[in-house]
Design an enzyme around this catalytic site. Structure first.
Site, PDB file in Angstrom:
ATOM      1  N   ARG A 108       0.814  -1.231   0.000  1.00 50.78           N
ATOM      2  CA  ARG A 108       0.000   0.000   0.000  1.00 50.78           C
ATOM      3  C   ARG A 108       0.840   1.271   0.000  1.00 50.78           C
ATOM      4  O   ARG A 108       0.400   2.330   0.437  1.00 50.78           O
ATOM      5  CB  ARG A 108      -0.981   0.019   1.175  1.00 50.78           C
ATOM      6  N   LYS A 130       2.866  11.506 -11.553  1.00 55.98           N
ATOM      7  CA  LYS A 130       2.034  10.600 -12.362  1.00 55.98           C
ATOM      8  C   LYS A 130       2.820   9.315 -12.589  1.00 55.98           C
ATOM      9  O   LYS A 130       3.966   9.349 -13.033  1.00 55.98           O
ATOM     10  CB  LYS A 130       1.693  11.235 -13.706  1.00 55.98           C
ATOM     11  N   GLU A 172       9.251  18.076 -25.194  1.00 57.01           N
ATOM     12  CA  GLU A 172       8.577  18.419 -23.933  1.00 57.01           C
ATOM     13  C   GLU A 172       9.117  19.741 -23.389  1.00 57.01           C
ATOM     14  O   GLU A 172       8.397  20.508 -22.760  1.00 57.01           O
ATOM     15  CB  GLU A 172       8.749  17.304 -22.883  1.00 57.01           C
ATOM     16  N   GLU A 228      -4.803  17.014 -10.968  1.00 57.33           N
ATOM     17  CA  GLU A 228      -5.457  17.415 -12.213  1.00 57.33           C
ATOM     18  C   GLU A 228      -6.969  17.538 -12.062  1.00 57.33           C
ATOM     19  O   GLU A 228      -7.732  17.195 -12.965  1.00 57.33           O
ATOM     20  CB  GLU A 228      -5.101  16.420 -13.327  1.00 57.33           C
ATOM     21  N   ASN A 237      -0.850  19.065 -20.764  1.00 58.63           N
ATOM     22  CA  ASN A 237      -1.145  18.095 -21.820  1.00 58.63           C
ATOM     23  C   ASN A 237      -1.175  18.724 -23.214  1.00 58.63           C
ATOM     24  O   ASN A 237      -1.636  18.095 -24.163  1.00 58.63           O
ATOM     25  CB  ASN A 237      -2.491  17.420 -21.545  1.00 58.63           C
ATOM     26  N   HIS A 244      -0.930  11.476 -28.259  1.00 51.17           N
ATOM     27  CA  HIS A 244      -1.192  10.118 -27.762  1.00 51.17           C
ATOM     28  C   HIS A 244      -1.934   9.300 -28.809  1.00 51.17           C
ATOM     29  O   HIS A 244      -1.683   8.101 -28.974  1.00 51.17           O
ATOM     30  CB  HIS A 244      -2.024  10.161 -26.481  1.00 51.17           C
ATOM     31  N   HIS A 257       7.578   9.507 -27.957  1.00 50.83           N
ATOM     32  CA  HIS A 257       6.595  10.344 -27.273  1.00 50.83           C
ATOM     33  C   HIS A 257       6.773  11.816 -27.689  1.00 50.83           C
ATOM     34  O   HIS A 257       5.813  12.502 -28.017  1.00 50.83           O
ATOM     35  CB  HIS A 257       6.784  10.183 -25.758  1.00 50.83           C
TER      36      HIS A 257
HETATM   37  N1  LIG Z   1       4.954  10.876 -15.301  1.00 48.92           N
HETATM   38  C1  LIG Z   1       4.871  11.925 -16.068  1.00 48.92           C
HETATM   39  O1  LIG Z   1       4.512  13.026 -15.640  1.00 48.92           O
HETATM   40  C2  LIG Z   1       5.261  11.810 -17.516  1.00 48.92           C
HETATM   41  C3  LIG Z   1       5.420  12.962 -18.298  1.00 48.92           C
HETATM   42  C4  LIG Z   1       5.827  12.826 -19.615  1.00 48.92           C
HETATM   43  C5  LIG Z   1       6.053  11.562 -20.131  1.00 48.92           C
HETATM   44  N2  LIG Z   1       5.871  10.474 -19.360  1.00 48.92           N
HETATM   45  C6  LIG Z   1       6.125   9.125 -19.879  1.00 48.92           C
HETATM   46  O2  LIG Z   1       7.514   9.005 -20.083  1.00 48.92           O
HETATM   47  C7  LIG Z   1       7.743   8.030 -21.096  1.00 48.92           C
HETATM   48  C8  LIG Z   1       8.788   8.543 -22.036  1.00 48.92           C
HETATM   49  O3  LIG Z   1       9.948   8.807 -21.296  1.00 48.92           O
HETATM   50  P1  LIG Z   1      11.401   8.762 -21.959  1.00 48.92           P
HETATM   51  O4  LIG Z   1      11.384   9.526 -23.209  1.00 48.92           O
HETATM   52  O5  LIG Z   1      12.357   9.117 -20.893  1.00 48.92           O
HETATM   53  O6  LIG Z   1      11.499   7.245 -22.416  1.00 48.92           O
HETATM   54  P2  LIG Z   1      12.307   5.967 -21.911  1.00 48.92           P
HETATM   55  O7  LIG Z   1      12.284   5.858 -20.447  1.00 48.92           O
HETATM   56  O8  LIG Z   1      11.778   4.835 -22.706  1.00 48.92           O
HETATM   57  O9  LIG Z   1      13.808   6.271 -22.363  1.00 48.92           O
HETATM   58  C9  LIG Z   1      14.101   6.374 -23.735  1.00 48.92           C
HETATM   59  C10 LIG Z   1      15.221   5.418 -24.160  1.00 48.92           C
HETATM   60  O10 LIG Z   1      16.458   5.941 -23.720  1.00 48.92           O
HETATM   61  C11 LIG Z   1      17.178   4.954 -22.968  1.00 48.92           C
HETATM   62  N3  LIG Z   1      17.939   5.700 -21.983  1.00 48.92           N
HETATM   63  C12 LIG Z   1      17.459   6.361 -20.907  1.00 48.92           C
HETATM   64  N4  LIG Z   1      18.430   7.061 -20.314  1.00 48.92           N
HETATM   65  C13 LIG Z   1      19.575   6.812 -21.000  1.00 48.92           C
HETATM   66  C14 LIG Z   1      20.915   7.255 -20.879  1.00 48.92           C
HETATM   67  N5  LIG Z   1      21.265   8.169 -19.972  1.00 48.92           N
HETATM   68  N6  LIG Z   1      21.829   6.776 -21.749  1.00 48.92           N
HETATM   69  C15 LIG Z   1      21.459   5.882 -22.702  1.00 48.92           C
HETATM   70  N7  LIG Z   1      20.204   5.463 -22.907  1.00 48.92           N
HETATM   71  C16 LIG Z   1      19.260   5.926 -22.050  1.00 48.92           C
HETATM   72  C17 LIG Z   1      16.092   4.050 -22.422  1.00 48.92           C
HETATM   73  O11 LIG Z   1      16.597   2.779 -22.137  1.00 48.92           O
HETATM   74  C18 LIG Z   1      15.102   4.013 -23.578  1.00 48.92           C
HETATM   75  O12 LIG Z   1      15.534   3.092 -24.533  1.00 48.92           O
HETATM   76  C19 LIG Z   1       6.404   7.761 -21.738  1.00 48.92           C
HETATM   77  O13 LIG Z   1       5.948   6.498 -21.337  1.00 48.92           O
HETATM   78  C20 LIG Z   1       5.500   8.844 -21.201  1.00 48.92           C
HETATM   79  O14 LIG Z   1       4.164   8.414 -21.079  1.00 48.92           O
HETATM   80  C21 LIG Z   1       5.492  10.565 -18.063  1.00 48.92           C
END
Ligand SMILES: NC(=O)c1ccc[n+]([C@@H]2O[C@H](COP(=O)([O-])OP(=O)(O)OC[C@H]3O[C@@H](n4cnc5c(N)ncnc54)[C@H](O)[C@@H]3O)[C@@H](O)[C@H]2O)c1
Length: 359
Positions: A108, A130, A172, A228, A237, A244, A257
């Site tokens: 929990r 989130k 972003e 939110e 968003n 999306h 993304h």
């Molecule tokens: N929680 C939130 O508020 C929020 C906001 C925006 C996006 N998101 C989510 O985040 C995700 C996208 O995040 P992302 O773009 O970080 O993707 P990700 O976590 O998939 O990372 C992208 C790629 O880079 C690699 N990687 C990460 N750090 C690295 C490093 N330092 N060196 C080498 N490779 C590395 C990862 O293994 C992966 O292959 C989506 O699922 C999206 O929905 C969440």
């Protein structure tokens, strides 16, 4: 930086180097470290000589699923972590969202800290609580609000981030700049476009400044509206309703993304202009900025004929109320939400999806 998100507090520590384990947590032996294959080297560095279990997951959006969350829970269970145990995530948005989710449901709710390793994570996903994963081909269908107690942003790790992931994160950051209107963030990005097209260790001070501004902007918005439920957080968003839908329709993980959000922000400008909210000059300025970073602003040829599919995907968006579609569109100073009747205004939205501006 310190933020208070409802009942949770988050401290964000922006540095260059990967933090030492004893700085991350006092009782670090009572923890597990979660990473993916590409960030495992960061997890190893953090762990050092200590006997802390590593949970290394497959990387990428296609692994942002229940099975991955279950592996994290299994690792914690095997280690016999109590509620006072720490889930320490080292990765981008996928690892962060999955680990935060697992932490929020393990006994929990146990402790959760994050070392953010992507530009997208550092400027956006790591802050605000989130968590979740994708299900039934719908992005983030399952999730909780569970902010990390500490977020570390060691910018030097971006040196190993692939260029396409850098570009994904930059979208972003552009989103945050657009939302903050014509402020310092927008000016800094506009003036340093060439230096920001890839990671450049000589420009690390500029990057640290941009990350700090983005975190501050997001942190303040989330503090005002942590779950939110008000009118603030939803603005983050911008570009996401369209984006999306594009991600889901193309197949999760096929389009990054950030690329999808950049495309979505262009569509949001078109939509905003067509209903008289986005001033023409502002729409042109935003589109020019997005295009200058090399994002595709046009309708993806491979989806030709699939505007109906995109439209149907948008109907599943979590921001919608029944029978309506909710978008965030840029206005003169930042952005604002607009709601459309999904039955009546189908034609307008489909036209925008195809890249046309309805009059
Ligand atoms: N929680 C939130 O508020 C929020 C906001 C925006 C996006 N998101 C989510 O985040 C995700 C996208 O995040 P992302 O773009 O970080 O993707 P990700 O976590 O998939 O990372 C992208 C790629 O880079 C690699 N990687 C990460 N750090 C690295 C490093 N330092 N060196 C080498 N490779 C590395 C990862 O293994 C992966 O292959 C989506 O699922 C999206 O929905 C969440």
């Amino acid at each position: 930086l310190h933020f208070s998100f409802g009942e949770y507090n988050t401290e964000v520590i922006i540095t260059r180097e990967i933090p030492q384990i004893n700085v991350i947590a006092e009782n670090f032996l009572n923890s597990i470290i979660i990473a993916d294959k590409n960030t495992a080297y960061i997890a190893e560095k953090i762990r050092g000589i200590h006997n802390i279990p590593l949970c290394i997951l497959e990387s990428g959006e296609e692994n942002k699923n229940w099975q991955s969350a279950e592996k994290i829970l299994e690792c914690a269970h095997n280690k016999k972590l109590g509620r006072d145990g720490l889930f320490l995530a080292a990765g981008g948005g996928v690892i962060g969202d999955l680990s935060g989710f697992a932490a929020s449901i393990y006994k929990r709710g146990c402790r959760f800290a994050l070392i953010s390793t992507t530009l997208l994570g550092m400027t956006d996903a790591s802050v605000g609580g989130k968590t979740g994963f994708d299900l039934f081909d719908i992005k983030n269908l399952i999730g909780t609000f569970y902010p990390a107690e500490k977020v570390f942003i060691p910018a030097d790790v971006l040196i190993t981030l692939p260029q396409n992931e850098w570009k994904s994160g930059m979208a972003e950051l552009l989103k945050t700049a657009i939302l903050s209107g014509s402020g310092e963030l927008m000016d800094l990005i506009s003036a340093n476009r060439e230096d920001l097209k890839q990671f450049n260790s000589e420009k690390i001070d500029l990057l640290l400044k941009l990350i700090e501004k983005a975190v501050l902007f997001k942190g303040c918005i989330v503090s005002e509206d942590p779950k939110e439920t008000g009118s603030k957080r939803i603005l983050l968003n911008l570009g996401h309703t369209f984006g999306h839908a594009l991600e889901s329709t193309a197949g999760l993980g096929k389009i990054s993304h950030g690329e999808a959000v950049a495309w979505g922000m262009v569509r949001a400008c078109d939509l905003g202009s067509s209903v008289g909210i986005t001033p023409k000059e502002r729409a042109a300025e935003i589109k020019e900025l997005i295009a200058s970073f090399g994002y595709s602003c046009v309708y993806p040829a491979e989806l030709s004929g699939n505007a109906d599919m995109l439209f149907n995907a948008m109907k599943n968006d979590k921001k919608n109320k029944s029978n309506s579609l909710r978008f965030i569109v840029p206005d003169a100073k930042g952005a604002c939400p607009v709601t459309f009747d999904s039955e009546k205004e189908t034609k307008l939205i489909i036209n925008i999806l195809k890249g046309g501006i309805a009059q």
